[in-house]
Design a protein around this motif. Structure first.
Motif, PDB file in Angstrom:
ATOM      1  N   LEU A  55      -3.901  11.366  -3.091  1.00  5.84           N
ATOM      2  CA  LEU A  55      -3.462   9.864  -3.330  1.00  5.84           C
ATOM      3  C   LEU A  55      -2.459   9.395  -2.428  1.00  5.84           C
ATOM      4  CD1 LEU A  55      -3.314  10.142  -7.176  1.00  5.84           C
ATOM      5  CD2 LEU A  55      -4.887   8.803  -6.111  1.00  5.84           C
ATOM      6  N   SER A  56      -1.363  10.614  -2.092  1.00  7.64           N
ATOM      7  CA  SER A  56      -0.314   9.907  -1.270  1.00  7.64           C
ATOM      8  C   SER A  56      -0.728   9.701   0.202  1.00  7.64           C
ATOM      9  CB  SER A  56       0.832  10.859  -1.338  1.00  7.64           C
ATOM     10  OG  SER A  56       0.580  12.127  -0.411  1.00  7.64           O
ATOM     11  N   ASP A 109      -3.873   8.739   1.444  1.00  2.00           N
ATOM     12  CA  ASP A 109      -5.019   7.654   1.501  1.00  2.00           C
ATOM     13  C   ASP A 109      -5.265   6.822   0.655  1.00  2.00           C
ATOM     14  OD1 ASP A 109      -5.328   8.200   4.368  1.00  2.00           O
ATOM     15  OD2 ASP A 109      -6.593   9.694   3.914  1.00  2.00           O
ATOM     16  N   MET A 139      -9.086   9.173  -2.541  1.00  2.00           N
ATOM     17  CA  MET A 139      -9.956   9.678  -3.596  1.00  2.00           C
ATOM     18  C   MET A 139     -10.843   8.368  -4.042  1.00  2.00           C
ATOM     19  SD  MET A 139      -8.048  10.826  -6.967  1.00  2.00           S
ATOM     20  CE  MET A 139      -7.270  12.323  -6.385  1.00  2.00           C
ATOM     21  N   ARG A 183      -5.812   1.143  -4.587  1.00  2.00           N
ATOM     22  CA  ARG A 183      -4.366   1.126  -4.590  1.00  2.00           C
ATOM     23  C   ARG A 183      -4.007   2.206  -3.703  1.00  2.00           C
ATOM     24  NH1 ARG A 183      -4.957  -2.470  -7.224  1.00  2.00           N
ATOM     25  NH2 ARG A 183      -3.957  -3.041  -9.091  1.00  2.00           N
ATOM     26  N   GLY A 184      -3.142   1.966  -2.477  1.00  2.00           N
ATOM     27  CA  GLY A 184      -2.621   2.777  -1.854  1.00  2.00           C
ATOM     28  C   GLY A 184      -3.652   3.234  -0.487  1.00  2.00           C
ATOM     29  N   PHE A 185      -4.785   2.318  -0.607  1.00  2.00           N
ATOM     30  CA  PHE A 185      -5.801   2.675   0.459  1.00  2.00           C
ATOM     31  C   PHE A 185      -5.814   1.575   1.355  1.00  2.00           C
ATOM     32  CE2 PHE A 185     -10.278   1.645   1.610  1.00  2.00           C
ATOM     33  CZ  PHE A 185     -10.365   2.387   2.759  1.00  2.00           C
ATOM     34  N   VAL A 195       0.883  -1.127  -0.153  1.00  2.00           N
ATOM     35  CA  VAL A 195      -0.012   0.320   0.085  1.00  2.00           C
ATOM     36  C   VAL A 195       0.807   1.104   0.056  1.00  2.00           C
ATOM     37  CG1 VAL A 195      -1.681   1.167   1.453  1.00  2.00           C
ATOM     38  CG2 VAL A 195      -1.877  -0.928   1.206  1.00  2.00           C
ATOM     39  N   LEU A 250     -12.940   7.585  -7.033  1.00  2.00           N
ATOM     40  CA  LEU A 250     -13.088   7.725  -8.619  1.00  2.00           C
ATOM     41  C   LEU A 250     -14.361   6.885  -9.285  1.00  2.00           C
ATOM     42  CD1 LEU A 250     -11.545   9.683 -10.328  1.00  2.00           C
ATOM     43  CD2 LEU A 250     -10.166   7.906 -11.053  1.00  2.00           C
ATOM     44  N   MET A 286      -6.590   5.685  -3.292  1.00  2.00           N
ATOM     45  CA  MET A 286      -7.772   5.885  -4.103  1.00  2.00           C
ATOM     46  C   MET A 286      -8.552   4.572  -4.147  1.00  2.00           C
ATOM     47  SD  MET A 286      -6.464   5.623  -7.756  1.00  2.00           S
ATOM     48  CE  MET A 286      -5.517   4.199  -8.450  1.00  2.00           C
ATOM     49  N   ILE A 336     -11.827  -1.113  -7.313  1.00  2.00           N
ATOM     50  CA  ILE A 336     -10.293  -1.300  -7.188  1.00  2.00           C
ATOM     51  C   ILE A 336      -9.576  -0.268  -6.349  1.00  2.00           C
ATOM     52  CG2 ILE A 336      -8.014  -1.654  -8.757  1.00  2.00           C
ATOM     53  CD1 ILE A 336     -10.147  -1.601 -10.948  1.00  2.00           C
ATOM     54  N   ASP A 390       2.508   1.834  -3.452  1.00  2.00           N
ATOM     55  CA  ASP A 390       1.261   2.299  -4.204  1.00  2.00           C
ATOM     56  C   ASP A 390       1.335   3.989  -4.069  1.00  2.00           C
ATOM     57  OD1 ASP A 390       0.713   0.059  -5.457  1.00  2.00           O
ATOM     58  OD2 ASP A 390      -1.130  -0.306  -4.469  1.00  2.00           O
ATOM     59  N   VAL A 427     -11.142   3.046  -7.225  1.00  2.00           N
ATOM     60  CA  VAL A 427     -11.731   3.391  -8.426  1.00  2.00           C
ATOM     61  C   VAL A 427     -12.860   2.382  -8.683  1.00  2.00           C
ATOM     62  CG1 VAL A 427     -11.552   3.080 -10.992  1.00  2.00           C
ATOM     63  CG2 VAL A 427      -9.468   3.876  -9.670  1.00  2.00           C
TER      64      VAL A 427
END
Lengths: 554, 554
Positions: B463-464, B466, B546, B491-493, A456, B548, B468, B489, A459, B470
């Protein structure tokens, strides 16, 4: 090694090779005592992480053996992990009256106050936990009511210093108990565990009294409002600010949630003497002549949301900084905060304020709470331990602390420079470091504990540097295969309006790629899209956004 | 104000309220001369930005008036913007022999060397640009061949100091031309533009010679390999390292691309004396006895990809740091780099090396290239200007520099503390600051210049922190409306495998929301999805990824 049931084991779950998240464990046979449970703030590489706390896997696996969490003092790097720890392990907490006050604030915030057993102790307390007897001694530091701890075990005495300096002229009676330390040393210490924060600094730590003199001198000179910022927990410094306020016939307003909270704990519990009528509400500042006001606030580290930062951008509802006001930073920037602090210093200069801050001032508005080399040597000399473990420092500090220990007669091989998780086992008065327990960083993000994985964070890092492209391709397979026009959405990469052509080209590449790979698997198609679009984007822009193909088959 | 055709105008497009991206403009009627064209490195809030250069809108709009870009010296904050500048404006560049060498390296890298007119000058050059005559004087700094500039205009003399200190015992003949400065002052100076970097520091800057003595002493003591790191551009310090290497009968290996490049420019052009047979290839280090080797490398600021950092993690192919090697940091950390440097210092300690670094050492392996307060006062005294503009500093430094000017007799109202873009106009020997030209930061990201908008940076920030989600919803409207199972989907969450339930719940919420808003517009539907999912996620996790939504209608 095989461990008999007569082994004394000591290790750190946090606090080694770092400043932060202190947690130390003393175990004899089936009795475990924990010292401190701190938190650490992440650096900027840990995107979005709120807090780091120790990994407590070992403690969870051995929870039936844990007798107590004993807390040396109330700084965040010693108590900040407690609420998260308590969510996993319900252990009674022992701490002094002031430290307990700060812990209670945290527990109430996390709704854990009613379910936790809190035991108030003082430096005269004697506790028994199975085969380990625990007693204490007072130390001077930059927060009231600090303890060093003595563990009397069948193997001998283990002494943990907590954080300390030797301040011979402290405020408010916060003396180091040198005579008691000396007596403990005379009785014989098997192992000393001592903090190393200032092992790089020669000489002795200056007394807090010096700061008081400089604050008073600055208050005397100030012509209009005084805004002074320091750590809320530094109650002794706050006491000196109170004295200077009285001496210059001003009134005092407290700004910032943690300042108000800590001061009220300190007053309630008798650690701060605030004469009646001295305090005013911040909303009343504007009704008083500026030469009658002192504002004491949080934010000395440049924290963007704290009061000082808001004052520097004129974003405080009740208080405005005006030309010829005096702004005093009564705290040095912690490494890493220098730029944030400079930014605020600059803003106050631009507002026309008289700013008294770090490097430029010879007036010394801050002294450290951690002992310099001579303080550390004094502790080592008083305790004259057989074994020594330097803690609470980055590697170079531990290393230099070992040299100090050698210089006062501790044998070089009897100092253990450990890592978090390294265990020092002592049996028959012989210490060995051969085994490890799990240790590491646990991340707190929002209300999740430990559930942010490396992947994470990776990403987030990619997203933060070059943003992303989501490419949605719809394929209709009902009556012959039909590939819809791809839909490409960019976030954090380029502003789509400015890059219509780039996005059009991406869509063309995607269409071609999809048509060429219709007979393969969806996964293969995604890989091919990532590759072809990635190459194109990198050639055109030298950036590497995350590319996220979404294939919809209908 | 109305400007006559006889106005002398001075302003900065970069370098004020910052250390970095210096660019100053002198204009008289239809003649514009630019001084320097620097770059600045972004701080961590500018996610993914590679470099910041000045906004040159004003120059592009007035390009037919530009006569020259004159460069004071070869540091990045004075030449780093040149390639990007040349892509927009083709202007002849005037600089000294060494400075040109560094500029040429850049132009070759950007394939701009053939198309740019480069004019070599020295401190004796006299140039005429329309109504402005330009001459120079030598200054001492931390790079060879530095110039101060004198602009002779119909209004009077304008002096730009460049970066300087007064080093009375410099290396390699890099003397300040005090007699020439004195003469210029005697002739009368209308306006002095002087750098302010060290306006906070009392006293005089120590001489570079002091560093040489300390380097030699450390080399004498070293028992095995020596690894020493400094700025590649500090050729005078490198000369002293060469001397110490010779004196201790060692061989020298250069590591790091910029070290190799700059040293070869310095040797070719006669600024560095490297005796034959002294240099060895880095791949040959392993064949020599360790006591015969010095390694000079880049990375003193803790840059993660530079040689020193790679040596500290044993990630260098040819050279390994071993116990009892000596590692010397011959440079202080620039503010903001302290933590990166500490990390490397720590690693070398852990490898058993003898580390000589910043705060702990009293051995002084670095002196500043910028004048302290006494140096700044000497320049002000030599030039005794009527007007004064402090440049090259953050606000507090400019402010303190004004106080220094007052202390040596410059009238307070004759000092202009300006911002980037503020214009000082002088006509009939009267200076006024009333108007502005466009000025600001232009971001370089990959090969794009200036095309990263605030909205893109805001997105990267979210984005950095928390990550995102989609959310793809497919709606088929051919035969009655059919809403497909949403596809979410992350990513980074959260790592999706750990959060199957959370994602399932999100999908349920999306389905409900979509079904409830089928008759509204797609945009409304997206907004509702963002809101309902956002609320759910925030309640469950206290995070704000985020969101989306992508709606596919088939």
């Amino acid at each position: 090694m095989t461990l008999s049931n007569k082994t004394l084991s000591i290790f750190a779950l946090g606090g080694i090779n770092e400043i932060g998240k202190n947690m130390y464990v003393i175990q004899y046979a089936d009795d475990i005592i924990i010292v401190d449970c701190g938190a650490k703030f992440p650096d900027e590489s840990l995107l979005g992480i709120d807090l780091i706390i120790p990994d407590i896997d070992y403690l969870q696996e051995n929870k039936e053996k844990i007798r107590a969490l004993v807390v040396t003092h109330g700084h965040e790097d010693h108590i900040g992990g407690i609420p998260y720890f308590l969510k996993k392990l319900n252990v009674p907490i022992y701490a002094t009256r002031f430290t307990l006050g700060l812990i209670e604030l945290k527990l109430k915030e996390h709704k854990l106050f009613r379910t936790t057993e809190l035991v108030q102790i003082n430096s005269d307390s004697n506790l028994d936990f199975g085969e380990i007897a625990v007693s204490f001694f007072r130390t001077s530091h930059s927060i009231p009511d600090c303890l060093g701890i003595v563990f009397d075990t069948p193997e001998g005495k283990v002494v943990h210093t907590g954080d300390f300096k030797f301040d011979l002229t402290p405020m408010n009676d916060q003396y180091s108990d040198i005579h008691k330390m000396s007596e403990i040393g005379t009785q014989g210490v098997l192992l000393l565990i001592s903090e190393s924060t200032n092992a790089e600094r020669p000489g002795s730590t200056p007394s807090e009294q010096l700061v008081g003199e400089h604050i008073e001198a600055a208050f005397m000179k100030a012509k209009r409002k005084i805004i002074i910022s320091t750590f809320a927990s530094n109650v002794n410094r706050i006491q000196q600010i109170v004295h200077a306020t009285l001496k210059t016939n001003r009134k005092l307003a407290l700004l910032g949630r943690s300042m108000v909270n800590v001061v009220s704990v300190a007053v309630e519990r008798g650690y701060l003497d605030l004469p009646d009528g001295l305090l005013i509400e911040s909303r009343d500042v504007k009704y008083l002549p500026p030469e009658d006001v002192v504002i004491l606030c949080t934010g000395s580290q440049g924290e963007p949301l704290a009061v000082l930062s808001r004052l520097s951008t004129s974003n405080h509802r009740e208080v405005k900084v005006l030309p010829d006001d005096t702004v005093i930073f009564a705290a040095s920037p912690i490494p890493g905060n220098e730029k944030d602090v400079s930014r605020i210093v600059d803003s106050f200069f631009q507002m026309g304020a008289k700013v008294i801050y770090g490097s430029a001032s010879k007036t010394g508005m801050h002294v450290s709470g951690h002992g310099y080399q001579e303080d550390l040597k004094l502790m080592l000399t008083l305790m004259k331990p057989k074994y020594f473990i330097p803690i609470h420092g980055e590697y170079r500090m531990l290393y230099l602390h070992r040299l100090l220990a050698e210089s006062v007669g501790i044998e070089k091989d009897n100092t253990f420079i450990i890592k978090n998780g390294d265990v020092v086992d002592i049996e028959n008065a012989l210490a060995r470091q051969t085994r490890k327990v799990p240790a590491g960083d646990t991340y707190v993000d929002g209300i999740g504990i430990g559930e942010v994985e490396d992947i994470v964070l990776r990403d987030r890092k990619q997203l933060s540097e070059d943003g992303m492209l989501v490419i949605v391709v719809t394929i209709i397979k009902t009556e012959g295969t039909l590939v819809y026009e791809p839909n490409t959405i960019s976030r954090g990469f380029v502003y789509a309006k400015d890059s219509a052509e780039l996005i059009r080209n991406v869509n063309d590449i995607v269409k071609t790629t999809v048509n060429e790979s219709l007979d393969g698997s969806i996964n293969k198609m995604k890989k091919k899209i990532k590759k072809s679009v990635g190459q194109y984007i990198n050639t055109e822009t030298k950036r590497k956004p995350m590319i996220l193909p979404v294939i919809i088959e209908v």
